[in-house]
Structure formats: C-alpha cells, structure tokens
Design a protein around this motif. Structure first.
Motif, mmCIF file in Angstrom:
data_model
loop_
_atom_site.group_PDB
_atom_site.id
_atom_site.type_symbol
_atom_site.label_atom_id
_atom_site.label_comp_id
_atom_site.label_asym_id
_atom_site.label_seq_id
_atom_site.Cartn_x
_atom_site.Cartn_y
_atom_site.Cartn_z
ATOM 1 N N ILE A 1 -8.480 1.918 -4.980
ATOM 2 C CA ILE A 1 -7.553 1.029 -4.298
ATOM 3 C C ILE A 1 -7.250 1.368 -2.843
ATOM 4 N N MET B 1 -8.322 -8.624 -8.714
ATOM 5 C CA MET B 1 -6.777 -7.910 -8.179
ATOM 6 C C MET B 1 -6.334 -9.072 -7.295
ATOM 7 N N LEU C 1 -5.190 1.974 -12.815
ATOM 8 C CA LEU C 1 -6.623 1.115 -12.951
ATOM 9 C C LEU C 1 -7.337 2.002 -13.803
ATOM 10 N N ASP D 1 -1.903 -1.341 -2.238
ATOM 11 C CA ASP D 1 -2.857 -2.504 -2.453
ATOM 12 C C ASP D 1 -2.387 -3.851 -1.630
ATOM 13 N N THR E 1 -14.443 0.144 -8.614
ATOM 14 C CA THR E 1 -13.671 0.179 -9.767
ATOM 15 C C THR E 1 -14.500 -0.492 -11.013
ATOM 16 N N ALA F 1 -12.098 -2.397 -5.286
ATOM 17 C CA ALA F 1 -12.079 -3.237 -6.565
ATOM 18 C C ALA F 1 -14.001 -3.212 -7.080
ATOM 19 N N VAL G 1 -3.890 -7.291 -12.231
ATOM 20 C CA VAL G 1 -5.041 -6.857 -12.429
ATOM 21 C C VAL G 1 -5.664 -7.438 -13.814
ATOM 22 N N ILE H 1 -13.759 -7.951 -12.311
ATOM 23 C CA ILE H 1 -12.248 -7.372 -12.029
ATOM 24 C C ILE H 1 -11.735 -8.589 -11.250
#
Lengths: 278, 246, 278, 246, 278, 246
Positions: free
Chosen positions: F161, F46, F225, F173, F141, F138, F28, F44
C-alpha cells in the motif's frame, strides 16, 4: 475433406473426434453446431474512459475502452473523424500469447474490428468534424483479451460497439476559430448501425459457430463475417489456413446472418437500446 | 464553393471509366523464374500493379525452436516498396502489410504439402514495386507460381483476384479509383481444381445475394489467371502437373 | 598477401583458384580482370514514382525510385533541398539477406549512394529551395536489391542517378507566402554531374573489377570509388575486411577512373543524354 | 541583408586558423589500460576529441549459431555520448554510427588473428565522449591499442587519421570547422609495419593526384600515432612486439 | 536471515564469508562497514556540454553531461522547465552489460537520478520558463557508466548534480513574443539544493555502505536513499530482491543520513562551493 | 489574472476531501481465481484502481540460455491499458512500467521459493485496467495472491500500500489527487508474517521521523490487505497456509 498428416497426431485425433460429433449435430461442450456460448456484456466499467465494456463469451473475456481527443483528420478524409483501433492479446489471457508489441494475430484482430465498425458506417464520422481538414474527433478503441478460450473476434466487436454506443464524450465547440471543450456537457456519439461479427469454424463441409480454443486447434479453417444490419455484411475475414469449399459458402452466409440477428438482440438489451428506433 | 459532382464510375452502357466491361479484368502478364538467386520466383503485372515473388526452401528452420516435428513451417512477407504508392510509404512493415502477409501465408499453407518437409522452413517473399489495386491477390498469384517454380509439392496452384461493388454493380478486378470510391472490395483466392477458397476478405457492404454474385465472378477471373499461371510454368517445366492430376 | 587459415577451407580453395586465374588475366566467368558484366538500364518503370530505374548488372538486379515532397530544410542547410537515401537488401534477392529493418550492409549501401550523389554535387540543391529555412524540396531515393550476384554498389548508384536524371517532379510556386503545387506542369531536377561508382576487388595486389558474389566471398578485400566526372572522385569506401597494399592504390585509382568513364557513357545513352552538353 | 563573407581557413603564409601547419596534427594523448573491468582498454584525445575503447574476449560466442568453426567473430560498436556533439544526439545508434561500427570492425578484422580462437567472440566497444572531428580514426586507433592491451594476438597495431582538402590544400587531421567547410574529408587507417591500408573513406572531391598526396600525408600522421601507441603500450607490457617482428 | 539454496553455490559461499567479516566490522577490501571507497570528482570535462562531470568511486567510473535546449513544457506543468534524464550502462563498463537500448536496470538508474533531482527541488524550474505553457528550458542529463565495480547510483547522482551545479547555459530572452538566445552571455542554473544518494547493502541485519560489484552479488538486498539536505529524504529505492527487516530501517536511515552529509561535503568542495551560502 | 487558490486537501477536523480519515484506506475488493486459462490469478479493486494479475508456470524457461541451474527465474510485466489513465496511454511499455515491473518482480522474488524449480520460469502478468493511485502496490498484492492461487510455494503472501505526506500530514493510501498535490508518496510492500519489507520507494520529501511514522502506518494497512488476501484465497483453498506456519 480431411487431409492425412496435415495436423500433428493429437490434433488429427481431435479433428476426427470433433467431426464424428458434428455429423451427429453434437459438440464436446454439449452445444449444438450453431449455438453460441453464454454471453455476458457489461458497460461503463472504466470510469476514466469515455466508454467501456467487458464481454464474457464462455471462457473468453474481453475488455474494450473508448477514449476521444481532438486531432487532425487524415489528408484523404478531411471531413471525417478518425477511428484508431488497437488490440492486444495479453499474455495474461493464454500461454499462447507472448508479451511484446502486437503480433500478426493482434493486428488482424484490430483490423477486423476496425473494418466492422468503419465499413458498416456505424458512426456518423462527418458529424464529428469541427474544422474541416484541421480539427476532428479522434476515437481510440483499445481492445484487450484478458482470458482466451477461442473466438476473440465476436466478443471484441461486441465490446467495442457497446463501448462506442454507451460512450459519453466531451462536447466541443468552435469559438473564434478555435475548438474548445465545453466542460459541463457530455454527449453521445452519433450512431447509425450496430455491427456484430459471427465466427464460424469449418470441419470439412460442416459448420460450427463460435469455436472454443480446443476446437480452433482442430478445425479445418474459420471465417469471420461482420454484419452491419440484418441485410448487409460489412466485413469478411477467412482467418486460418485451410479450405472453404465453394459449396458451403451459401450456408455459411445464411447461418452467420441468423446468428448476427441473435447477437445484435443481446447487444441491444445490454446497452439499453431495446425497442429504440435507430 | 463549387458543388461536389459525383464522379460516375459506370456509364449508362455498362462500361467502366477505363473502358472495361463489368466482368473484364485488366491486362495481365505472368512470368515464372525471373530471379536467379531464389529457388523459385515469379513476376506479375495486373494493369499498373507490378509484383515480384520469390521462394527459398525447403531449408533448415531457424531459430531451431520454431521447427515443427511433423511438417515444414511457411513464412511469408508481403512488402511494398516505398515508391510503389501515391506519396511515399515509410520503410518498415505497416500493420496492413503484416495482416496481408498473414492471410496470404494462410492461403498458401492450404496448398503446400508441408508434411513432406518436417523440421524445415519455406520462405516466401512478395515485393510490390507498384501498387494499383489488387496487390494481395496478385501477390498471392505470383507467390503460388513461385512455389511451383521452386518445385515444391503443392495440391494445386492458387490464384486470386478482387471483385468490387461499384455504384450498385458487381465488377471484376476493381481499379484503384473503383476500390476507393466504390461500396465494397472483396479479394478472393481459390485453388480452382479443388473447388476451394483459400483467401476471402470483404471490406464494404454487400447483401447475401450480391456476395454470391461477386464470388462467382471472382471464380471466373481466377480461372483465367490459373491458365496463365500454368502457361507461365509450362515454359519452364513443360511436364508440371499438380499432384493427383493425370 | 594470402594469410593461411583466414578463410574457411572451401573459401581458401576458391581464393587460390581465383588468384591462379587472375595472374593469367582470367576469371571464372570468362571476363577479363577489368571487365564489367553485361549492363542493362531501363528508366521510368514505376509510373507512381517521380523517377525510377531498373539496372541489371549480370545477375544483380536493382530498382531505384525517386519521390519528392515539400519539407523543412535541415537547420544547418537552410538553403538546400534535402536528400534522403534508403536502401534495402530484400530477402527476395539472396539467402544471405534477412527480412527486417536495414542492417549495417544496407545502411552502408544507402550512405555510399548518398555520398556519391551529395559529394559529387550532382543536384543543384540550392535551386530547390522555395522559402529559405522553411520550405524546400525533399528528395527521397529508395533503392531495392531484387536479385543479388555481387556488387550492389555500382548498379545502385547507376539506378539512383538514372532515376534522378529522368525524374519529372511537380512545379512548386510561392504564392502569398505559401508554397503551392502547380498541377499542370512537371519539371526536371537541376543536374550538374552524373556520378558513377566503380567497385574493385583485390586478390593480393591483383585487381578485379565488378566482383560476382562468388568472387566477393573469396577476395581479400574490396574498394568502391565514386567519380563525379572524368577528373574528380567524390566518394571512396573500402568495404570488406582485409588489406589494401599502399603500392596498388595508384593502379586502383587509374583503373576505376577508366571504368567510370565507360559506365558513364552507358548511363548517358540509357537516359538519352548522349552528346547533351552539361 | 549582409553579404556572406567567406571565412578564410588557410592564411597566406600557409597556416590554419588554429595556427597549425598544413601537415601538423592536433595535440594527441594516448593511454592504455584505463578501464578496470574490460580485458583491454585505451583512451585517446586528439584536440577535443575524447574517446574510450574497451575489449572483452575472446569469450564464448553467443547466440551459438553465430559462432564460426574456424575463427573468432569480432563485434564492434562505435557509439557517441548524447552530449558529445553540438546539440544533443538522441540516444540509440544512428545510421552513421552503424556504418562506422562496420568499417572500424572490418579494419580491425584485418589485424586480429581470428583463427587462434575458433567458436569465440571478441567484443570491441568505442565510446566517443566528445566528438570534434576525426572520431572514427581516433576510435580505431584506441580500439587497436585496447586489443593489444587485452593481449589478443594481432599482426600489427593499426592507427588512423583523417586528411582533408581545404581551400585547395591537402591538410592533416582536419578540425571540425575544416571538415565542415572544406572540399573533402578522407579518413585513412593503416597497419604501418605491413604497409597496408585497413580503412579508407572519402567524402568530397579530389583528383587522382590530390588523393595520392593526401594518402601519403595520412601515412606520415599514422606513423606518429603508431609510435604513441607503442609507447602507451610499453608502459604496461614493455615486451610487447607485434607478431613476426623481432 | 540467510535462506539456504537461494543463491547459486559460489554466491552462497561469498555471502557467508562477507557475513562473517561484517559481524566483525570488516570487509573484503579492508573498508569499514560504513566507509565509502575513494571518491574523485572532476567537472567541466566536456567542452561541448553545458555542464559535465566525471566521478570515480573506487573502480566505478561515471560521466554525466548536461545539455539544454528550448522546448514546450509538459501539459500538466506549463510553468516549469523540463528535466529529461537518460542513463546507459555501457557494455564497455562490464561484461554484465549488453549493447542495445536501456534495459530495466538503466531505466531504473535514470529514474532514481531523476527522482533525487526532481523531488529534492534542486532546481528552481519555475525560473526557467520563458513563455508559460509554450516555451521553457529543457534540461537533458545523460549519464554513462564507463567502468563498473558496484554502486552506480551514488556516483551517478553526484556526477549529475555536479554537472548541473557547474553548468553554464545560454541566456534566453523574450523579444516581441519570441524567445531568443543572447549569444554573449552564459549563466548558471538556479539551484536550491544539492541532493546526494547513499546506497546501502544488507547482509541480514548488517549494513554495508557503497557495495562493490562482488558484494552486490552476495548481499541479501540493497536500498538507495536520496537526501535533499541534512534533514530531508527525497527518494528511496529498494533495488534488489530480498528482504529488509523492519527492525533495521531506523539504522539504515540514520547511517544514510550521516553518509549523505559526508558525500555532500565532498561534492561542495569539488564544485567549489565550499562555504558558499545557498 | 485570477489568483491561484490552493486546494485544501485536509480539512480542519482531519478529514480528507473524499471523507476518509488520515489512516483510512479506500474500499478494497480482492478475489482469487478470476481468469481460467492462467495457472493462478487474482483481481483487486482499491477505490477506482482495478487490476488483474495472472501467473503461468512453473514451466520450461526459454530461451534456454536464460534458465538457471539452481532455481526458477521469475518474469514480471506490469502493464497499463491504454484507457486506464486520464488521456490515453500510448500502447507499448513506458519507462515507468519497465521500472515498476522490476521492483515488483524483485519484491516477489523475495517470497517465492525459486529453488524448488531449477531450470524453469514463472511468469507474472499484471494488467491495470484502471489506474487511480496505488497501482504498483495493488498490482503486487494481486500478483502475490495469484502466485498462491497457482499453488506456487511461497514463504509468505505479501501485500502493499502507499502512504503519503499531504499538507504536512502522513496519510494512508493516497488518492490520485493527494498523490499529485501532496509532498510525498511512498509505496511499501511487506511479507507481514516475516516482518520484512519487500518493496520500498519514496517520491518526495520526508524527514526521518515522518518516514518512520509513514512506514508504521503502511504496516497497518498491509495487515488489513493481508487478511483480505487470505480470505480470498480461503474461498478456493481453505487449507492454504504459508510455508512454515502451522
């Protein structure tokens, strides 16, 4: 050149201030009249695209991605691959951009990028025909403005050309009258030219290259010139209201040509084509 | 299996396939005041290109939040009839029509004295009923005349024409065939009395010197159109004078 | 018949004024109740269309164009050519018309024109089928209102019918199961009838033919009647709010029939079909 | 290779293929007040045609600039469910639905006393859940009832029905098959107490005398529907009287 | 749990009132916290649809119709029939619903119904493939909300599942490489599961099942849980702003499971499947 | 004619095909303040999922009639670039993007103190430039971080997530392949300090006990996170504290 009352008052003040500076060869951000902002160009940042590039030009950030697919050619160009350019001024990038389908500015941007690529004959479109009239490569170029501080034309052309120049596309072969993808091999697009565009702002008869968004709000007008190579233009777009004096046209062409050479050098470096024969 | 024979667009004695000289434009017809409902209107024919333009306003801008406190806003719609082209254009605005509406509007914004009408709107509608090359510049020429016909104060009339590069030669007012097969097409519009370019586009390749040659040829053609605009207007307002001209 | 308060005040005054005139057999523009405005009809004005016509009816100006193409028939009519009618009330034509996709008025206009042509059996659609169920002629009729001073129905039907009647379409032939265009020959559409429509305004039980836009704003209601020929109606559309008294229906039909004969005579003259046997 | 045999829609003794007489309508069911959320509502079945109508308002008109200073505006949406027809109708309003929304709205504007509610709006929604001929007139009949159910002042209820010409004969309330194969379909709606036609359309060919015959037949059918409307309403407001009727 | 000022004032009062009731196990309409409103389910009400059902859940009335047609499978599922779910919140049903294309709420509803059907594996989609990759059954499910008093999820799922379970679709057969419809036989869809969804409102840590529209305007948040059968969930959608405390999740799952069994029993009765082995 | 061999997604020693443990998330990267024009922004990554988020506001709500007298309205657009997925996504918002915009907005409405800005609007834009599973969580987030970066008062940051069920095992994830071939995908987002779930969806089958296991695994990932968010923010505002936390 300046017409009283044409701009709302704060814009008029900014216009006058910029004009005072430019006649002394100065600009608000310390640049010279013909100087570009710092340029960064990264390619192959989107693994799922065939080609991609991100360009930062000062505070303007643009991403372009290239995807390809098989498709039918247009009836009037049966022996050429298709290019489809789409551009979006994301609302992420500026409070002046609205969500929704591309507006006239986004459409103009897409069409200017398209013209620079198409009219410069950048791609050998006739080499991407598998069955004439029936099956050709369709090349989608999608351009997104992620952060906007003026001049989206030049970095959009740079990102699109860099994405095309570094793209790895599937290899297609004709087998028994069908077009099939060879899953093992990826190939480059056949490229002839590396077009770049140069955006020039005008304050009366004074030229300023690569205007910021603050400058764009105050200048008299603007003109974008796409160059195929050192000697030939491929596209022009006057793109704001206002006048271009006939008397400055030669200087505009001269300056834009000079700056196009500089931009192309940076482009070639970024895509690893320095010194490569074309 | 036949070999493709390249069509020769320009003969050895410098004539084009429709018989015109390189610097000769197609027959033009320009009229003002052709539509009754609008505040101003015009009609133009350049060869087979046939276009109406109409102006409504100044009038209240709406929706209200679009109104500008210091000036009028100008709206422009360049639109082609479904039957105006080879094949049939689907109804609705294409991306091309949206782009051309924008560049034509920006050209006209340069000449209209928008500050005279704060909070209002001026609408310009250009309807191409037949498209045979040069529609954006012919449309702009008609729209500029329609603005004058509507009595809206302008700094100058503006007129436009395309120039092209065909088999290496710069030609005035390319035909549709020359536009398609030629190397470049460059629409130009100017406000002649002000010595200013209000619209400029290039599709295709030209060197710097070819560009300057083309620009000067366009200027020549625009001069002719400008006179025709003034004559067309003269029939209606014999006293029309662009602002500042005495 | 008149309902107090129904119309905004100025309209009420106009309504009363028109009513006073009409009971004396008069109208604002000097016409009699059953009199059409001057009619001009020109055909073949758009070289790129297969057929075209422009109609001026007083201050209303309408252009219609016909284009044809090959296409698939609708599933429920495999052995008939397709007709597609599109109408647009251009913003050029009136401050009451807005830019944008066809609104309900434009759609109604297109559908009334379509009905007059389709229901009158004007065209022999079964003669324009090349491969039943697979390949037929598609006939596009596009109608644009360029200037609007009331009554767009009648001149739209006139322009559409004139454009169809004078159209020259490509000749298609079936060769080895494919439909191919014969590039040398153009042919006429097979025509059976010459429909016309008559628009009638009503002020209470008084009839006024071919209302202007001023009259349209003040009348009680309106009715459009399409006639295939002297004896048969093909389409009717009551098209404004308001009442039609049962008691005037017979007179409406009688007057519309009479006027349809007059319009058809003018149409036949304009398209050079005078005296031609059908 | 088989010869097409024409379906006989009317038998020798003057019966239709569904057994009805020429002037006989299909079974009808009309109910008022069937939906709770709306200010007024109705449900109609004519044969397999099944339609809901609902009325909201009078309420504030918005956007504001659409409001009329002297009267209410009336909005009307005639819409068909995707599963209401043979095949599947794509979601979204077709051109046909837009036209029918307009003619139904104009019919209803004739009977609603709009002047009682300046600056306001009345919304009418007609939802065809099954379409088997005669939907516009049945929809209008339900909508008129929903307006009365909402307590909105009207000059009269109105009701509608189609008449057709089938194999040369004028028939009441054509079935879907008669509509498709017949020579003409004519939807008619009236405000019976006022002797007035509020909706009239014709698709197909008729002579003047056939038209008058058809119109009179429609009037007969409308009379029947009008009584059913009043009964349906009576169950809710036993005192309902159209304005002016004592 | 309650956050001051979050709701407009009248909503806050309602919130507090509902909360006071629910801690005593009561609700405004006299129901218990876990009690559904009266449920009516009728099937086969639209003769022109292959399957249909109308559900009344208290004052919420929903109709669902199933139509089928032949079509191409999606490229990523060449050996499965297609399901297409469309939902519309008709303006007829509530003054909160606007005419126009489906908005985010309607799209969410359609997608939750789709998920309950698809993820529960209700239909044996692989049995409705006629020519893999080329010809499969397309199943359209159209859901309309006709009257709205809260909780459109659960009755939409019920109506859709009942319409599918009672649908009679044409029998298709492959003949000489073509798929043809057998006009004489209609058949049922192959069904594995009977999914139902349970909508739960939350007032702080208090659960209330099947909220009315008044309750919906005042609760803290809401969660929809679709159950394939007694033991497996197939879909969850938290669908209003607001928090779900981790600590109540187990109770939510427990209650929803219990209510799903109750709803499925009513569903099976209504579609005549009581006691039928699956 | 070849028999389909089922891809084994989880090896015998409990590793996934990309080598991760069942409860291991992808690498991440979270950054705040990455776009200059917006009032707040974040980026972000991921795995190969790459997303920008930007926040504009609070600002005047328009059109005006959308403004709320007691609080700000929050608008959210989750959008994917055409090149972000396998194949090319057509421009324009898909139904999926519209639904995800709604659930993300509702999640964020839970944490923003909307009452602080009556009559105003806060716009959140999430742009997925590469989609490789887990984009909604994501994106949420990043959006939550962008809100904090914009200095908008929030009750807590939130992070999200997905958890999945793959070959009978609950995994953290899920990758794109696990998402497609697995039995269930469950996106979860929480405001960790408040112990509250703000987003919860399930696609696919799970029993009650599997669900609780998955939810607890999600909580673990969210904790990680959340720390990364706070670090990212710390680089800009070292003094940032969610409201009420001292």
């Amino acid at each position: 050149m300046y017409r009283i009352g044409e701009k709302p008052y704060p814009t008029k003040i900014m216009h006058d201030k910029l004009y005072e500076l430019i006649i002394r060869g100065e600009r608000l951000d310390g640049r010279g009249p013909y100087q570009y902002r710092p340029l960064e160009l990264k390619t192959s940042i989107i693994e799922k695209a065939d080609g991609s590039a991100m360009v930062n030009l000062g505070g303007t950030k643009i991403i372009a991605g290239v995807k390809t697919a098989l498709g039918q050619p247009y009836p009037d160009t049966p022996d050429q691959a298709n290019i489809v350019v789409n551009a979006e001024l994301l609302p992420l990038a500026s409070s002046f951009f609205e969500p929704g389908p591309p507006d006239e500015k986004a459409i103009e941007l897409a069409r200017v990028v398209d013209r620079c690529i198409r009219e410069s004959k950048m791609l050998e479109l006739d080499k991407l025909v598998y069955i004439p009239g029936r099956s050709v490569l369709v090349i989608y170029i999608d351009v997104y403005v992620l952060d906007y501080d003026g001049n989206y034309f030049d970095p959009s052309v740079l990102a699109s050309v860099a994405a095309l120049a570094t793209a790895k596309i599937p290899l297609y072969e004709v087998k028994n009258g069908d077009v099939v993808m060879n899953p093992d091999i990826r190939t480059s697009l056949p490229i002839r030219k590396f077009p770049v565009s140069v955006t020039i702002g005008l304050l009366g008869d004074k030229i300023l290259v690569d205007p910021t968004s603050l400058e764009e709000s105050a200048i008299d007008t603007s003109i974008v010139i796409g160059w195929s190579d050192e000697d030939e233009m491929a596209a022009i777009q006057k793109n704001l209201q206002g006048f271009v004096q006939m008397s400055v046209m030669e200087e505009i062409i001269r300056v834009s040509r000079e700056k196009s050479i500089e931009l192309r050098t940076k482009l070639m470096e970024a895509i690893g084509r320095v010194g490569a024969p074309l | 299996m036949l070999e493709k024979v390249e069509h020769r667009l320009i003969t050895e004695d410098g004539r084009r396939i429709d018989g015109r000289a390189l610097d000769e434009m197609r027959p033009v017809r320009i009229e003002a005041g052709v539509l009754d409902r609008s505040d101003g209107s015009a009609y133009i024919e350049m060869g087979k290109t046939k276009i109406y333009a109409a102006v409504y306003g100044p009038k209240e801008a709406h929706p209200r939040h679009l109104a500008q406190p210091h000036k009028a806003i100008l709206n422009c719609r360049y639109h082609m009839a479904a039957f105006s082209v080879e094949g049939r254009k689907a109804p609705g605005m294409t991306r091309r029509e949206i782009e051309l509406s924008k560049v034509i509007r920006e050209a006209l914004e340069s000449i209209v004295i928008l500050e005279e009408f704060p909070r209002s709107a001026i609408d310009i509608f250009i309807e191409v009923i037949q498209a045979d090359a040069g529609t954006r510049t012919a449309g702009l020429t008609a729209a500029s005349l329609a603005l004058a016909d509507a009595g809206i104060p302008i700094l100058d009339l503006c007129a436009g024409i395309a120039v092209g590069k065909v088999e290496g030669r710069i030609v005035l007012d390319p035909s549709e065939e020359e536009d398609k097969k030629g190397e470049a097409d460059m629409p130009v519009a100017m406000a002649p009395r002000l010595g200013s370019i209000v619209l400029l586009q290039l599709n295709g390749r030209m060197t710097s010197s070819e560009f300057m040659e083309a620009l000067n040829l366009a200027k020549k053609g625009i001069g002719v159109l400008y006179e025709l605009q003034r004559k067309a207007l003269g029939k209606k307002f014999t006293t029309f004078t662009p602002i500042g001209e005495e």
